[in-house]
Design an enzyme around this catalytic site. Structure first.
Site, short mmCIF file in Angstrom:
data_model
loop_
_atom_site.label_atom_id
_atom_site.label_comp_id
_atom_site.label_asym_id
_atom_site.label_seq_id
_atom_site.Cartn_x
_atom_site.Cartn_y
_atom_site.Cartn_z
N LYS A 133 -0.33 16.80 1.66
CA LYS A 133 -1.58 16.28 2.22
C LYS A 133 -2.12 17.17 3.34
CE LYS A 133 -1.06 12.95 -0.71
NZ LYS A 133 0.36 13.03 -1.09
N TYR B 261 5.87 2.96 -9.71
CA TYR B 261 5.63 3.78 -8.53
C TYR B 261 6.64 3.45 -7.42
CZ TYR B 261 3.52 5.53 -4.27
OH TYR B 261 3.31 6.17 -3.08
N TYR C 194 8.07 11.16 -5.20
CA TYR C 194 7.25 12.20 -5.84
C TYR C 194 8.08 13.40 -6.30
CZ TYR C 194 3.39 9.68 -3.57
OH TYR C 194 2.51 8.73 -3.16
#
Ligand SMILES: *Cc1c(COP(=O)(O)O)cnc(C)c1O
Length: 340
Positions: free
Chosen positions: A49, A262, A288
């Site tokens: 990010k 998730y 992730y």
């Protein structure tokens, strides 16, 4: 592709390392595996990010914002890094936490949640899965305006065309390093979530005519849905860049390593996290990069990735949430076959 046309803040000095993983390559007995260390990007504890925020926060500052507002799941790396960028720029930051797994947010949890408090989040509230996130962020924006402030809303994951420019920039960085280090990659593997990383990378590689396919490993969505999301955003990013649009056939998002959902652990993720830590001293994350590496390992073992390939794994970061995660799930994986 001329990225210098876009205002950008700099949060990382220079390039992140591009390194070979000889011990992982030997352990898998397959291709020559390399890693792009975007876990070492700037801002608190790094991760992908940061690249998106370089462009998004520059835009916020150009618009006179004094408060960043964004949204993420519990243990969100994106929320942690948006807050870190706000702290660095002297801005306020308000977070909305989408509780994708009911009951999963605990204010006193370790990992990223601890860092929300430490870096002085201005406001934080939790909304259930299915809430209209844009409307929720707009509520916060209205509050900021009513108090005389200037809000800037950042979409979840920073995944809009402006944020995705961060990964078009990463594509250029990888190509420069690839040339400098004399290694030509046959494929890049990356985690595919809110899609900005995958889309920006693809838009950048196509703009540079690199001819390197990207294999996305999904962390949440089914294959067709994720491929649609990535393609749409890659096309929009190319439009912003004024470069050729990636084709739908350039987009590959494998959904075989999401597991039960998730952020929920899988034996394959646990094996991948343990293997990278033990053989290379590199920390992945459970949500992730651990699942993306599980995909890489399975594709190598299944022979879908050939032994002669030069393979680049893009490490997107996330290790702060390791301290919060459950690695007790059996590390003996049972691979599902690679479906198309
Ligand atoms: C957000 C995130 C991703 C996924 O990137 P997207 O751009 O949302 O697809 C991958 N790895 C980590 C550690 C992340 O925080």
């Amino acid at each position: 592709m001329n990225l210098a046309r876009f205002p950008r803040r700099r949060y990382t000095p220079g390039f992140t390392p591009l390194e070979p993983l000889p011990r992982l390559s030997a352990a898998l007995g397959g291709p020559d595996i390399w890693i792009k260390r975007d876990d070492l990007l700037g801002l608190a504890a790094g991760g992908n990010k940061t690249r998106k925020l370089e462009f998004l926060v520059a835009d916020a500052l150009a618009r006179g914002a004094d408060t960043l507002i964004t949204v993420g799941a519990p243990q969100s790396n994106h929320c942690r890094l948006t807050l870190a960028a706000a702290a660095k720029e002297g801005l306020k930051c308000r977070l909305i936490i989408e509780e994708r797994v009911p009951g999963s947010y605990a204010a006193d949890a370790l990992g990223n949640n601890l860092l929300f408090d430490l870096m002085g989040v201005a406001a934080l509230r939790v909304v259930p899965l299915g809430a209209d996130l844009a409307a929720e962020m707009e509520k916060d924006a209205a509050e900021v305006r009513a108090a005389g402030g200037t809000p800037y809303v950042i979409v979840g994951g920073g995944s809009n065309p402006l944020g995705a420019l961060g990964y078009a920039a990463c594509a250029a960085e990888i190509m420069a390093q690839s040339f400098d280090q004399g290694v030509a990659f046959d494929r890049i593997i990356v985690a595919s979530g809110s899609a900005g990383t995958h889309s920006g990378l693809l838009a950048g590689l196509v703009a540079l005519n690199a001819g390197i396919p990207v294999t996305g490993i999904n962390v949440r969505r089914p294959r067709a849905e994720q491929e649609g999301n990535v393609h749409r955003l890659a096309v929009a990013t190319a439009e912003l860049l004024g470069t050729p649009a990636p084709a739908a056939s350039d987009v590959v998002c494998l959904a075989d390593w999401v597991g039960p959902g998730y952020s929920l652990p899988t034996p394959e993720m646990v094996e991948a996290v343990r293997m990278l830590a033990a053989v290379e001293g590199i920390l992945l994350d459970p949500v992730y990069s651990g699942k993306a590496m599980a995909g890489l390992i399975a594709l190598v073992r299944d022979g879908a990735i050939k032994a002669g390939e030069k393979l680049l794994f893009l490490h997107t970061g996330g290790s702060p949430s390791l301290s919060h995660c459950d690695l007790s799930v059996s590390a003996t994986p049972s691979y599902s076959p690679v479906s198309s």
